[in-house]
Design a protein around this motif. Structure first.
Motif, PDB file in Angstrom:
ATOM      1  N   LEU A   1      93.302  42.479 -10.676  1.00  0.00           N
ATOM      2  CA  LEU A   1      91.971  41.779 -10.459  1.00  0.00           C
ATOM      3  C   LEU A   1      90.854  42.583 -10.452  1.00  0.00           C
ATOM      4  O   LEU A   1      89.644  42.226 -10.839  1.00  0.00           O
ATOM      5  CB  LEU A   1      92.120  41.344  -9.011  1.00  0.00           C
ATOM      6  CG  LEU A   1      92.928  39.725  -8.904  1.00  0.00           C
ATOM      7  CD1 LEU A   1      93.089  39.470  -7.526  1.00  0.00           C
ATOM      8  CD2 LEU A   1      92.277  38.536  -9.516  1.00  0.00           C
TER       9      LEU A   1
ATOM     10  N   LEU B   1      89.192  43.246 -13.800  1.00  0.00           N
ATOM     11  CA  LEU B   1      88.584  42.057 -14.622  1.00  0.00           C
ATOM     12  C   LEU B   1      87.054  42.306 -14.310  1.00  0.00           C
ATOM     13  O   LEU B   1      86.306  42.777 -13.489  1.00  0.00           O
ATOM     14  CB  LEU B   1      88.868  40.694 -13.903  1.00  0.00           C
ATOM     15  CG  LEU B   1      90.335  40.142 -13.942  1.00  0.00           C
ATOM     16  CD1 LEU B   1      90.516  38.919 -13.520  1.00  0.00           C
ATOM     17  CD2 LEU B   1      90.812  40.339 -15.517  1.00  0.00           C
TER      18      LEU B   1
ATOM     19  N   PHE C   1      84.164  41.291 -13.786  1.00  0.00           N
ATOM     20  CA  PHE C   1      83.486  40.165 -12.938  1.00  0.00           C
ATOM     21  C   PHE C   1      81.738  40.324 -12.738  1.00  0.00           C
ATOM     22  O   PHE C   1      81.500  41.348 -12.114  1.00  0.00           O
ATOM     23  CB  PHE C   1      83.991  40.343 -11.366  1.00  0.00           C
ATOM     24  CG  PHE C   1      83.812  39.031 -10.643  1.00  0.00           C
ATOM     25  CD1 PHE C   1      84.294  37.913 -10.803  1.00  0.00           C
ATOM     26  CD2 PHE C   1      82.553  39.197  -9.869  1.00  0.00           C
ATOM     27  CE1 PHE C   1      83.916  36.860  -9.898  1.00  0.00           C
ATOM     28  CE2 PHE C   1      82.317  38.151  -9.027  1.00  0.00           C
ATOM     29  CZ  PHE C   1      83.020  36.988  -9.046  1.00  0.00           C
TER      30      PHE C   1
ATOM     31  N   MET D   1      77.783  37.576  -7.542  1.00  0.00           N
ATOM     32  CA  MET D   1      78.890  37.492  -6.231  1.00  0.00           C
ATOM     33  C   MET D   1      79.778  38.868  -6.476  1.00  0.00           C
ATOM     34  O   MET D   1      80.841  39.072  -5.741  1.00  0.00           O
ATOM     35  CB  MET D   1      79.653  36.386  -6.592  1.00  0.00           C
ATOM     36  CG  MET D   1      78.903  35.208  -6.451  1.00  0.00           C
ATOM     37  SD  MET D   1      78.119  34.867  -4.807  1.00  0.00           S
ATOM     38  CE  MET D   1      79.320  34.364  -3.867  1.00  0.00           C
TER      39      MET D   1
ATOM     40  N   GLU E   1      80.793  40.418  -3.214  1.00  0.00           N
ATOM     41  CA  GLU E   1      81.556  39.478  -2.684  1.00  0.00           C
ATOM     42  C   GLU E   1      82.991  39.510  -2.972  1.00  0.00           C
ATOM     43  O   GLU E   1      84.095  39.603  -2.096  1.00  0.00           O
ATOM     44  CB  GLU E   1      81.188  38.098  -2.386  1.00  0.00           C
ATOM     45  CG  GLU E   1      81.897  37.110  -1.690  1.00  0.00           C
ATOM     46  CD  GLU E   1      82.148  37.177  -0.130  1.00  0.00           C
ATOM     47  OE1 GLU E   1      81.459  38.180   0.153  1.00  0.00           O
ATOM     48  OE2 GLU E   1      82.761  36.355   0.324  1.00  0.00           O
ATOM     49  N   PHE E   2      83.126  39.598  -4.085  1.00  0.00           N
ATOM     50  CA  PHE E   2      84.577  39.841  -4.826  1.00  0.00           C
ATOM     51  C   PHE E   2      85.154  40.902  -4.427  1.00  0.00           C
ATOM     52  O   PHE E   2      86.449  40.795  -3.964  1.00  0.00           O
ATOM     53  CB  PHE E   2      84.175  39.855  -6.371  1.00  0.00           C
ATOM     54  CG  PHE E   2      85.497  39.885  -7.267  1.00  0.00           C
ATOM     55  CD1 PHE E   2      86.661  38.765  -7.540  1.00  0.00           C
ATOM     56  CD2 PHE E   2      85.746  41.036  -8.097  1.00  0.00           C
ATOM     57  CE1 PHE E   2      87.476  39.047  -8.001  1.00  0.00           C
ATOM     58  CE2 PHE E   2      86.676  41.023  -8.884  1.00  0.00           C
ATOM     59  CZ  PHE E   2      87.605  40.341  -8.954  1.00  0.00           C
TER      60      PHE E   2
ATOM     61  N   ARG F   1      84.445  42.927  -1.683  1.00  0.00           N
ATOM     62  CA  ARG F   1      84.675  42.700  -0.450  1.00  0.00           C
ATOM     63  C   ARG F   1      85.979  42.104  -0.160  1.00  0.00           C
ATOM     64  O   ARG F   1      86.998  42.348   0.839  1.00  0.00           O
ATOM     65  CB  ARG F   1      83.603  42.138   0.480  1.00  0.00           C
ATOM     66  CG  ARG F   1      83.594  42.011   1.751  1.00  0.00           C
ATOM     67  CD  ARG F   1      82.463  41.501   2.530  1.00  0.00           C
ATOM     68  NE  ARG F   1      82.638  39.906   2.406  1.00  0.00           N
ATOM     69  CZ  ARG F   1      83.291  39.287   3.296  1.00  0.00           C
ATOM     70  NH1 ARG F   1      83.966  39.965   4.315  1.00  0.00           N
ATOM     71  NH2 ARG F   1      83.677  38.049   3.254  1.00  0.00           N
ATOM     72  N   LEU F   2      86.205  40.737  -0.843  1.00  0.00           N
ATOM     73  CA  LEU F   2      87.444  40.057  -0.588  1.00  0.00           C
ATOM     74  C   LEU F   2      88.700  40.790  -0.986  1.00  0.00           C
ATOM     75  O   LEU F   2      89.714  40.887  -0.229  1.00  0.00           O
ATOM     76  CB  LEU F   2      87.433  38.739  -1.319  1.00  0.00           C
ATOM     77  CG  LEU F   2      86.384  37.829  -0.531  1.00  0.00           C
ATOM     78  CD1 LEU F   2      86.157  36.517  -1.719  1.00  0.00           C
ATOM     79  CD2 LEU F   2      86.727  37.112   0.664  1.00  0.00           C
ATOM     80  N   LEU F   3      88.661  41.353  -2.134  1.00  0.00           N
ATOM     81  CA  LEU F   3      89.799  42.156  -2.614  1.00  0.00           C
ATOM     82  C   LEU F   3      90.090  43.195  -1.369  1.00  0.00           C
ATOM     83  O   LEU F   3      91.675  43.508  -1.219  1.00  0.00           O
ATOM     84  CB  LEU F   3      89.676  43.011  -3.926  1.00  0.00           C
ATOM     85  CG  LEU F   3      89.482  41.897  -5.183  1.00  0.00           C
ATOM     86  CD1 LEU F   3      89.329  42.613  -6.410  1.00  0.00           C
ATOM     87  CD2 LEU F   3      90.748  41.082  -5.147  1.00  0.00           C
TER      88      LEU F   3
ATOM     89  N   LEU G   1      89.554  43.394   1.647  1.00  0.00           N
ATOM     90  CA  LEU G   1      90.278  42.629   2.697  1.00  0.00           C
ATOM     91  C   LEU G   1      91.828  42.320   2.575  1.00  0.00           C
ATOM     92  O   LEU G   1      92.537  42.682   3.380  1.00  0.00           O
ATOM     93  CB  LEU G   1      89.519  41.358   3.080  1.00  0.00           C
ATOM     94  CG  LEU G   1      88.261  41.342   3.877  1.00  0.00           C
ATOM     95  CD1 LEU G   1      87.717  39.999   4.111  1.00  0.00           C
ATOM     96  CD2 LEU G   1      88.457  42.124   5.130  1.00  0.00           C
TER      97      LEU G   1
ATOM     98  N   LEU H   1      84.814  31.586  -5.756  1.00  0.00           N
ATOM     99  CA  LEU H   1      83.832  32.437  -6.475  1.00  0.00           C
ATOM    100  C   LEU H   1      83.447  31.978  -7.843  1.00  0.00           C
ATOM    101  O   LEU H   1      84.433  31.719  -8.549  1.00  0.00           O
ATOM    102  CB  LEU H   1      84.184  34.046  -6.523  1.00  0.00           C
ATOM    103  CG  LEU H   1      84.066  34.765  -5.202  1.00  0.00           C
ATOM    104  CD1 LEU H   1      84.545  36.228  -5.270  1.00  0.00           C
ATOM    105  CD2 LEU H   1      82.653  34.527  -4.360  1.00  0.00           C
TER     106      LEU H   1
ATOM    107  N   PHE I   1      83.515  32.700 -11.156  1.00  0.00           N
ATOM    108  CA  PHE I   1      83.868  33.529 -12.015  1.00  0.00           C
ATOM    109  C   PHE I   1      83.584  33.078 -13.614  1.00  0.00           C
ATOM    110  O   PHE I   1      84.490  32.272 -13.941  1.00  0.00           O
ATOM    111  CB  PHE I   1      85.419  33.808 -11.812  1.00  0.00           C
ATOM    112  CG  PHE I   1      85.885  35.205 -12.551  1.00  0.00           C
ATOM    113  CD1 PHE I   1      85.569  36.348 -12.237  1.00  0.00           C
ATOM    114  CD2 PHE I   1      86.547  34.807 -13.681  1.00  0.00           C
ATOM    115  CE1 PHE I   1      86.296  37.354 -12.588  1.00  0.00           C
ATOM    116  CE2 PHE I   1      87.059  35.801 -14.474  1.00  0.00           C
ATOM    117  CZ  PHE I   1      86.866  37.144 -13.870  1.00  0.00           C
TER     118      PHE I   1
END
Lengths: 110, 110
Positions: free
Chosen positions: A86, A89, A91, A95, A98-99, A101-103, A105, B89, B91
């Motif tokens: 992921l 990718l 991206f 965002m 945020e992407f 940050r979520l990964l 987490l 998100l 994407f």
């Protein structure tokens, strides 16, 4: 000690140590994390070297049994691979932060 | 039975059933998944209703203890929330399909 085996035991200990007794935890922690020898642990606890050895061998078997049943280490490794993919990718958007940050987490949860 | 409690027990049973004995698994499965009554399970196994009740209560406590120690259900819920956010998100790229595939793999791991 074989490095690969040590690494695996460190992980299994990490995942399942909450299911061990305090004594099992102490022996394993001294042996695998602090690199004590069996003799040093025996001296520390005033028991025979054989007693320490038997306890650690039994604990290792328990940890492997827990892994066979719950597969937390195996799933952790699979999850890690997916998260790495992921991350790779492309991206591109506002965002992205945020992407990431979520990964992050997700990774911390393991 | 309270619906919320049933849902929680279903999840805990799902996560930790590999750690239960065959009898515990059977009783729990009949009670929580197949909605048998205590009396029906007692009849099926030719034991007293009280014996079934005690076994199920003990098993419920064991499941809660495992959850306290390993927190698989809690982590599952947190992971689910994060994955939902990732799905939300924007994407936009030719990699969208791969992104969705990886998230789907992550979900299946739980």
């Amino acid at each position: 000690m074989l490095l690969e085996k040590t690494t695996r035991m460190n992980y299994l200990f990490d995942f399942y140590q909450s299911l061990l007794t305090p004594k099992q935890k102490s022996y394993m922690s001294l042996y695998y994390l602090d690199d004590y020898s069996l003799g040093e642990i025996a001296e520390e606890y005033n028991v025979s070297r054989q007693a320490v050895y038997d306890n650690i061998k039994r604990t290792e078997m328990m940890l492997e049994e827990y892994e066979q049943k719950l597969q937390l280490f195996k799933k952790f490794q699979e999850r890690k691979k997916i998260i790495e993919k992921l991350k790779g990718l492309p991206f591109q958007s506002e965002m992205k932060e945020e992407f990431d940050r979520l990964l992050h987490l997700l990774e911390k949860l393991d």
